[in-house]
Design an enzyme around this catalytic site. Structure first.
Site, PDB file in Angstrom:
ATOM      1  N   ASP A 469       0.843  -1.194   0.000  1.00 39.13           N
ATOM      2  CA  ASP A 469       0.000   0.000   0.000  1.00 39.13           C
ATOM      3  C   ASP A 469       0.872   1.236   0.000  1.00 39.13           C
ATOM      4  O   ASP A 469       1.956   1.253   0.592  1.00 39.13           O
ATOM      5  CB  ASP A 469      -0.924   0.007   1.219  1.00 39.13           C
ATOM      6  CG  ASP A 469      -0.175   0.172   2.531  1.00 39.13           C
ATOM      7  OD1 ASP A 469      -0.485   1.111   3.275  1.00 39.13           O
ATOM      8  OD2 ASP A 469       0.718  -0.653   2.813  1.00 39.13           O
ATOM      9  N   SER A 470       0.416   2.278  -0.700  1.00 44.80           N
ATOM     10  CA  SER A 470       1.086   3.572  -0.738  1.00 44.80           C
ATOM     11  C   SER A 470       2.527   3.425  -1.226  1.00 44.80           C
ATOM     12  O   SER A 470       2.758   2.974  -2.343  1.00 44.80           O
ATOM     13  CB  SER A 470       1.010   4.232   0.641  1.00 44.80           C
ATOM     14  OG  SER A 470       1.404   5.577   0.587  1.00 44.80           O
ATOM     15  N   ALA A 471       3.504   3.788  -0.392  1.00 43.61           N
ATOM     16  CA  ALA A 471       4.904   3.620  -0.778  1.00 43.61           C
ATOM     17  C   ALA A 471       5.219   2.155  -1.041  1.00 43.61           C
ATOM     18  O   ALA A 471       6.040   1.825  -1.913  1.00 43.61           O
ATOM     19  CB  ALA A 471       5.816   4.169   0.322  1.00 43.61           C
ATOM     20  N   HIS A 768      -6.757   8.093   2.163  1.00 45.86           N
ATOM     21  CA  HIS A 768      -5.529   7.341   1.927  1.00 45.86           C
ATOM     22  C   HIS A 768      -5.166   6.576   3.200  1.00 45.86           C
ATOM     23  O   HIS A 768      -5.263   7.092   4.292  1.00 45.86           O
ATOM     24  CB  HIS A 768      -4.409   8.328   1.569  1.00 45.86           C
ATOM     25  CG  HIS A 768      -3.120   7.687   1.201  1.00 45.86           C
ATOM     26  ND1 HIS A 768      -2.761   7.403  -0.107  1.00 45.86           N
ATOM     27  CD2 HIS A 768      -2.065   7.296   1.959  1.00 45.86           C
ATOM     28  CE1 HIS A 768      -1.565   6.869  -0.121  1.00 45.86           C
ATOM     29  NE2 HIS A 768      -1.117   6.788   1.119  1.00 45.86           N
TER      30      HIS A 768
END
Length: 802
Positions: A469-471, A768
């Protein structure tokens, strides 16, 4: 379903036991209120934008007429003024939103996925308009009542009017992007002088109004209490950090001691704005790691699924051989991570719901790293489950600077139970102490180790999924690209939740949402990317030094010293990702003469091609053929030359917007002539409209203008077609209100244009990082279940029992 604009119901205290009749009547009133609110929500959802605006203007004029007739009192005057402002801003905003909405469909992935930054901006503004419409109706119905709370309603109306004003400014900025970008492209590709003007205008906008009474108004109502708690904890933590009362380690009791921030939303918003602008990346690293405090992590583990295996492993920095997929008789050497700090172990966490064969072996036990009482979670049973045919390799998010697998363990335990497969989560080194490419090296090394030793992990390795997820989503893509470049097995699929695929300095309509996002503010994004790029700022103004205090300054100066030593000792990286224009050719390699390659070297040696360093620096999205490109065979492999690895001059550019040369950028505002200034975003404002400006002054966020952020192993959206065609099936789950939404949309469009298998699902009204909030409410649980469903598709597992 309740819409995102609705406010929380007024808190009602429980009546004592002796007043059960009164308590019952209150309960009935609450139920009636909820039903009325739900009915109003459904009505507003059916309204189009123009009807909503006309209704709001009519109500505003009616309330203006009423309060203007109430005499010369201050309260009546302010109420008259606020409704006049609502009328003015609504009439000015509606045409701008209409124009954005009329072209928004051109930027969707397909008709089944109506999502992009333009739609998100319109939706957010509509939520604000709908809330004001609801509040205006309430005022018109109750303004004569003796129970009408004048001061409370006035404060809320003024707060949402400030938010509406700023949203109108964002709508004009989005229009500027429309006129500057090429059709169908979401990221800013305009002249650098226009970018400078855009930055100068955008960063001075007032943000505090979005962090007070209006906090999280765009999200689902169930998420707002959590966001309020986080915001109170953030500003309270900021006070402790400023006074050097916390240092690196933080106690849970220090987080929520700011009671005045709970009762004074305006004070909270102003302090929130000050913190996000002035405090450095070390503050955010400490704050985001709060969940790993022993007390909080223990509570999270008690509430999460119980698993048989949760072991922290330390992989020694020893090179090993991997067979090539094209010819298993040939091998390639996977070297341990080397960048910046030299060889070092890689930490990973093995999570399994059942104890499976191999997971209690002596060989695996030799890698176990003690975590104190937590290491006792391995409970041996007389009978072991057989090895699973599937394996999930997980890479956590945290902006490249914070969190570990422990932060994400609660939902990973649920995944392990639902999927019936072991999960290996990688604890890569974090920036700014370990910038790019250290994290990529460690993740690639751990992935290859997992593929080679899957039997120890309780899996046969028939199906392997990379999930993050994300990074972590960014690292999933780049690890797969690196695996393909090395010629080793790529995963069978990738599940990326709200990934960051574009770290180049640019802008997009969804990035404008960072102005109001409580979890991903603009300056925080800039600082995280700057840290990951190895370009931590050296110049801190005096105000920042005061905010950091003695311990913060020592911590900052130590990090700078380590970075300077790291840069001086990293000359060996000159061979990192050698730039070439032809596909590499593998020679036969015997096991007695293995290919010794550092992960930070070029994937395979390739001769110099026509695409050199200069062309890399000038690389733009249109050079990569974003839409329906047929250039799939002659596109050169792209990487980074040694020239880009040295320190570069700082510039006052954040990662959203920037130039290639810092000195040129710093002089750009003076060089702009009148014609250039007319092209700027500020000139797009209609005469008489003035958005609110930041009380903290101009927010300049220094970032080294390093071309390294354009490297495809850092910004996979910029990878050439030939690299993207090596990716396995990709499943992306994004958030409609996420500043990173456009990263997902454009990445999916590129893969779709290349004929690559890709799916994109966009969840509504969630922020997010929803995976870490999976247990919070029904909406987050459904979104997390969607991620599990995508992983299940990759692993070819049967669906859950109905």
């Amino acid at each position: 379903m309740e819409s995102a604009w609705e406010t929380r119901p007024r808190v009602a205290f429980e009546a004592p036991a002796s007043k059960r009749v009164q308590e019952g009547s209150k309960s009935q009133r609450r139920r009636r209120w909820r039903k009325a609110r739900a009915k109003a929500s459904r009505l507003l959802q059916r309204m189009d934008l123009r009807t909503m605006t006309q209704s709001l203007v009519t109500l505003a004029e009616d309330n203006m007429a009423f309060f203007s007739s109430q005499g010369p009192g201050e309260t009546a005057r302010r109420l008259t003024g606020v409704f006049a402002g609502i009328r003015e801003q609504a009439l000015g905003l509606e045409p701008a939103l209409g124009r954005l909405l009329s072209v928004a469909h051109l930027f969707d992935l397909d008709t089944e996925t109506p999502a992009n930054g333009y739609r998100s901006l319109v939706h957010t503004a509509r939520c604000c308009l709908a809330h004001l419409l609801h509040k205006s109706r309430y005022v018109a119905s109750n303004r004569r009542s003796i129970f009408f709370r004048t001061s409370h309603n006035l404060a809320e109306l003024e707060a949402y009017l400030a938010a509406l004003t700023q949203l109108r400014a964002l709508a004009y900025y989005a229009q500027r992007l429309l006129t500057t970008n090429q059709p169908g492209r979401l990221f800013f590709e305009g002249d650098e002088r226009v970018i400078a003007d855009f930055l100068r205008e955008y960063v001075t906008l007032h943000k505090g109004c979005f962090y007070g009474r209006c906090l999280g108004f765009q999200f689902t109502p169930a998420i707002r209490p959590f966001l309020q708690t986080i915001s109170i904890g953030l500003v309270s933590f900021g006070e402790h950090y400023k006074r050097n009362e916390t240092g690196i380690s933080v106690t849970a009791s220090s987080l929520f001691t700011g009671g005045r921030f709970a009762i004074d939303p305006e004070l909270r918003g102003a302090e929130f704005e000050r913190i996000i602008q002035n405090l450095d990346v070390h503050f955010w690293k400490a704050f985001w790691n709060i969940t790993e405090i022993q007390v909080l992590s223990s509570l999270a583990n008690m509430a999460s699924t119980t698993v048989r295996v949760s072991r922290l492993l330390s992989l020694p920095p020893v090179a090993f051989e991997m067979p090539l997929t094209s010819d298993p008789e040939l091998t390639v050497t996977i070297s341990p991570p080397l960048a910046h700090t030299g060889p070092g172990p890689v930490l990973v966490r093995l999570i399994s719901y059942d104890l499976r064969e191999g997971q209690d072996s002596k060989e695996l036990s030799s890698f176990v790293r003690s975590e104190g009482p937590r290491s006792l979670e391995l409970r041996l049973r007389p009978q072991q489950a057989p090895r699973s045919r599937a394996l999930v390799v997980h890479i956590h998010g945290g902006g490249f600077v914070a969190q570990t697998s422990k932060s994400h363990e609660p939902y990973l335990k649920s995944w392990a139970q639902e999927l019936g497969a072991p999960i290996l989560s990688i604890d890569y080194s974090l920036a700014p102490e370990a910038p790019f490419p250290r994290a990529l090296e460690e993740c690639f090394y751990a992935y290859c180790w997992a593929v080679k030793h899957c039997a120890l992990l309780g899996s046969t390795g028939e199906r392997i999924c990379l999930a993050g997820d994300s990074a972590g989503g960014n690292l999933c893509f780049t690890v797969s690209l690196r695996a393909a470049a090395y010629g080793v097995r790529v995963p069978d699929g990738i599940m990326a939740a709200y990934p960051a695929t574009m770290l180049q300095s640019t802008a997009s309509p969804s990035r404008l949402l960072s102005l109001m996002d409580p979890l991903l503010p603009l300056s925080v994004l800039s600082k995280c990317v700057s840290a990951y790029a190895g370009a931590e700022t050296e110049d801190h103004p005096a105000s920042d030094q005061k905010a950091l205090g003695v311990m913060g300054l020592v911590q900052r100066d130590t990090a700078l010293l380590l970075r300077d030593l790291r840069l001086g000792a990293s000359s060996w990286l000159n061979s990192f990702l050698e730039l070439g224009g032809q596909k590499s050719h593998l020679k036969s390699v015997s096991k007695t003469e293995p290919m010794r390659r550092s992960v930070s070297e070029a994937a395979l040696t390739r001769p110099e091609g026509p695409l050199g360093t200069d062309s890399l620096k000038s690389l733009k999205l249109h050079d990569l053929g974003l839409r329906n490109s047929s250039d799939t065979t002659d596109t050169p492999e792209l990487s980074l030359s040694a020239e880009t690895l040295g320190p570069s001059a700082p510039s006052t550019i954040n990662f959203l917007l920037g130039s290639e040369d810092g000195s040129e950028m710093s002089e750009a505002p003076e060089e702009l002539n009148n014609k250039d200034r007319v092209r700027g975003v500020g000139a797009a404002f209609p005469e008489g409209f003035h958005p609110r400006r930041c009380s903290q002054g101009a927010m300049w966020m220094p970032l080294y203008s390093a071309p390294i952020v354009k490297n495809p192993f850092m910004s996979p959206l910029l990878a050439p077609n030939s690299m993207l065609q090596t990716l396995p099936p990709v499943h992306i789950v994004a958030c409609a209100l996420d500043p990173m939404l456009d990263d997902s949309v454009m990445f999916a469009r590129r893969l779709r244009g290349l004929g690559q298998p890709v799916t994109l699902r966009v969840v509504e009204d969630l922020p997010h990082g929803f995976l870490s909030l999976a247990a919070l409410c029904r909406e987050t649980r459904q979104a997390a279940a969607l991620c599990v469903e995508r992983i299940r598709l990759i692993l070819n597992l049967p669906g859950p029992p109905v």
